[in-house]
Design a protein around this motif. Sequence first.
Motif, PDB file in Angstrom:
ATOM      1  N   PRO A 403       0.840  -1.188   0.000  1.00 35.01           N
ATOM      2  CA  PRO A 403       0.000   0.000   0.000  1.00 35.01           C
ATOM      3  C   PRO A 403       0.877   1.240   0.000  1.00 35.01           C
ATOM      4  N   THR A 404       0.410   2.334  -0.595  1.00 36.76           N
ATOM      5  CA  THR A 404       1.195   3.563  -0.513  1.00 36.76           C
ATOM      6  C   THR A 404       1.086   4.057   0.914  1.00 36.76           C
ATOM      7  N   LEU A 405       2.227   4.133   1.558  1.00 37.55           N
ATOM      8  CA  LEU A 405       2.242   4.549   2.958  1.00 37.55           C
ATOM      9  C   LEU A 405       2.268   6.063   3.017  1.00 37.55           C
ATOM     10  N   ALA A 406       1.647   6.578   4.044  1.00 38.78           N
ATOM     11  CA  ALA A 406       1.773   8.005   4.290  1.00 38.78           C
ATOM     12  C   ALA A 406       3.087   8.217   5.038  1.00 38.78           C
ATOM     13  N   LEU A 407       4.198   8.200   4.307  1.00 38.69           N
ATOM     14  CA  LEU A 407       5.513   8.407   4.934  1.00 38.69           C
ATOM     15  C   LEU A 407       5.493   9.714   5.704  1.00 38.69           C
ATOM     16  N   SER A 408       6.170   9.712   6.831  1.00 35.62           N
ATOM     17  CA  SER A 408       6.195  10.935   7.617  1.00 35.62           C
ATOM     18  C   SER A 408       6.884  12.040   6.825  1.00 35.62           C
ATOM     19  N   THR A 409       6.561  13.274   7.185  1.00 35.82           N
ATOM     20  CA  THR A 409       7.180  14.418   6.528  1.00 35.82           C
ATOM     21  C   THR A 409       8.030  15.166   7.540  1.00 35.82           C
ATOM     22  N   CYS A 410       8.881  16.015   7.010  1.00 37.13           N
ATOM     23  CA  CYS A 410       9.783  16.784   7.840  1.00 37.13           C
ATOM     24  C   CYS A 410       9.888  18.154   7.186  1.00 37.13           C
ATOM     25  N   PRO A 411       9.936  19.218   7.997  1.00 38.36           N
ATOM     26  CA  PRO A 411      10.071  20.540   7.386  1.00 38.36           C
ATOM     27  C   PRO A 411      11.367  20.628   6.584  1.00 38.36           C
TER      28      PRO A 411
END
Lengths: 471, 336, 275
Positions: A403-411
């Motif tokens: 599944p396409t994961l909602a990878l964490s984001t970073c500023p």
Amino acid sequence: MTAFDEMLGSGSELRPAYAALDRWLKEAPPETLALRRSQAELFFRRIGITFAVYGDEESTERLIPFDIIPRVLTKPEWTKLEKGLRQRVTALNMFLADVYGPKECLKAGIIPADLVYRNACYQLEMVDFQVPHGIYCHIAGIDIVRVDADTFYVLEDNARTPSGVSYMMENREVMLRLFPELFATHRVAPVDNYPDQLLATLRSVAPRSAPSDPTICLLTPGQFNSAFYEHSFLADKLGVELVEGSDLLVKDDVVYMRTTQGPKRVDVIYRRIDDDFIDPLVFRGDSVLGVPGIIGAYKAGNVTLANAVGTGVADDKAVYSYMPEIVKFFTGEEPILKNVPTFRCREPQANAYVLDNLDKLVVKEVNGSGGYGMLVGPHASKAQIETFRKKLKAAPEGFIAQPTLALSTCPTFVASGVAPRHVDLRPYVLSGANGISCVPGGLTRVALKEGSLVVNSSQGGGTKDTWVLDA
Amino acid sequence: MHEIVRDTPSDAPRLIAKRPDLIMLSRTADSLYWVSRYVERAEYLARILDATMRLTNLPSSYGGAGSEWQSAVSTAGCDDTFAKVYDEANERNVCDFLTFNPDNPSSIRNCFALARSNARAVRTALTSEMWDALNGAWLELQRFEKKRMDREEFARFLDWVKNVSLVFDGSAYRTMLRDDGYWFSRLGVYVERADNTARILDVKYHVLLPANEQVGGSLDYFQWTTVLREVSALTAYHWVYREAVKPLLIADLLILNRRMPRSLAACYENISRFLDLLGDSYGRQGPAQRQARKTLANLSSTSIDDIFQHGLHEFISDFITENNRLGGTIIEQYLQ
Amino acid sequence: MRIRISHSISYAYAEPARQITQILRLTPRDHDGQHVMSWRIEPTIDGRIRAGQDPFGNLTHTFSADGPISSLAIQVSGLIETTDLAGIVRGGLERVPPEVFHRDTLLTTPDEALLGFAEEATGSSDSDLSRMHALMDALHAEMTCHPTGKRSGVGAAAAFVAREGIAQDVAHVFITCARHLGVPARYVSGYVAQSDALPHASGAHAWAEAYLADYGWIGFDCANGLCPIDTHIRVAAGLDYADAAPVRGARKGGDGENLAVLVSARQADGRTANQ
């Protein structure tokens, strides 16, 4: 799909680990930040930390973009991650010792035997061969993604010749130079002892016949390899010779370096050449990068290769899907790090589901790497999806889907200012005769394109410094 | 089977990587040697072009023979490759061929490219100053390459090339550890330099012969000063001999005078010294040391009159052969 | 049948080699269909020679010598007793499970033309055994097999496009097709004795083996269009030619190599074949 943000969590809260960084970002004059960014770029250009992109004639040497905003992990987060990494790498090594030895996991049906036997990375040369000190994967890079405050997944194991550790170290170096004030307000765990740990690891696995002060060298495919900078960086930091295949010779099953004073015996080789190219007498006969006879010396027990030959069978994407079972079978423990849920297209039911949901899934070629041979459903065109549908129908065993994961984001600094971008993490885990070690953090890779999930440097990804806060 | 130890103690003593004393890969020594040779060669090409431009700038009333450009190609030692690419040895063709032409393996461009690629392969054996000099030169060169250059601009380019060599040489002198790496790098400089000086003499020997002296005339004077300019020794000549430019003395300066840094004798003094340092530190002398000493002894025991008596041309031809042979011996003894 | 083998592989170098290492797969093992009575391997120059075996169980000799070497010959001679078992290979050493022989390799990478051919040629067969026979017959008819050829290292797909090659190429094509049909297949190098029964020339030879659940490994010689009989001597097997090559070598220097091979595989004197 809203991704978990490493700074802001799931909403607009400010996660405590980022509090000081947030303040600094708000207070620092934009001109200063802009200046520092260009200084950082200058630094990387000057030291020549470039990589080659294959098939790209325009610019064969490119700089991986560096983002000055660090990615921060707390001590408890890291502690848990590290425990999971140790467990995973222990299991990888035990798995390798087993498939090249007694094959208990195949007999117990933990993993289908054909996945191992049919795998070109399962090196028959290694069957029933005792590697020095029983260690196969001395240097592992485990790709980790995060989806929420508590959940880390292993995206991929890299058990062959994982690269990028020089970026981890140089990123820290440039941050220390440009932002000393940040290190005054944060207790960041150091990463600069990585070479010491690597050297200790390599020394510990020398053949038993080697002298107490074994001679180690780093074997590179040469300056046209995309990771050559890293090879020479590491050789320098380790204080070992950086050798090419032609610098080594084998006589009576002993490996020597050609030096200005004649042949000098070598005991441990940190090799950054793939299995297929390492010995033209045994593997690809057309290889000019390798050392004829080196496998003979290896099997005679006169030299240690790190990583061992044949580790690729453990990081194959199809084998990956069985890692939770493998971890449990060999360690007797529940896996601490989860796998991304994976559909094995070799299983007809799974493949049927994948074919029905191509627009939602990420489909990966089992033997692909570097983000090539991959379909990211939600971002793919109709034509791309149809191409993959054909491939999947023709050879389903060559693919897995996730599944396409909602990878964490970073500023991250982008053209428009600071914006969230998806990140992953590659920690480096070392296994030697005296145990496992892992420097805190690793390499954070960031997908610079808005919404993109592909962090590979060959596909326009960048990197960040990774901080593990000691307190 | 695998053994797990809970934690490596965080206070483990910092391991000091022990490099066995004076271990150097043959390939590393080889690259250091060739980096220096290529940089030296690039400078030499710039000098030839510079001197030839001056010579051809003379008013034609001085009666130039018109073969100056062909002579430049010969002095660069690439008659054959030139003939494959061009029909005529004129200013444009020769300048192109010796500077940017990718088909000439010894063009200035390719010398810098090869120097940099050799340097890159042994990046850590160079000091950062040396690397910066080469890397910077390579980037700058591409800017020159794109430009259309008039004569003035071209002269600036040639100056820049000489300057790169000076900076590289100076960086090596000032920043390198005095061990085998430095010695191999110096050997490259002097073996190349000896070859270059000898080539100038080989191509121009006829203008230095006594027969020409009687002819006299302005052209000869300019030819002679050109030879001196090619080794940047015009001023040095006057300092050393304090008389008008004479062919015999030019030959003396370029062959036997040890005060002159590009003379064959000075080159061999250095070659012999650096080979001895290598031999001492490795505890073993070999054929390279013996060969270099023999050549140096020849240069020391002969006089310029002897040389002219026995034939300047033969002497130079023999020297070039011997020097090449020494290069081969160094490679065989240390670099492969 | 009793077969006498004499095989010499000679190298000459325009520029003498400084060092040579070779891995020789030139020694047959016993199995039910063959018994090695005597066997010798002799290099014509001094060097070190070490016997061993590779992952497939093939007997190897690693030979290395220091130069300058301007010429070198490996001379093989032996006497072997064979029995016709209709191609079935049994009673030998098997170190690798048949499952491995599904793998594609550089020389046995299929393309669509090959796959289409494999399916068409075997479409009307109802068992793996008959499919393999159909495949062999079809390839025997479709491809021209030359006794020797200049080309080497040509993959199965390219050989099939050309519809011709040496025995090695035809074996690769068969292996590629068989694997695609789900049957493990491997490459065999060996010798074939002179016989009127065989259209293909005698001497060094190569064929394929397929693994069939009810029989085990069975040989398929597409060049001759039959399963190996007592004229065939099995020397080495592997995934493709690279695993079973009689000689794999590396050298320093030695430019301008000139290779000459002489093979004779004849029924031993005083006996006639009893087929």
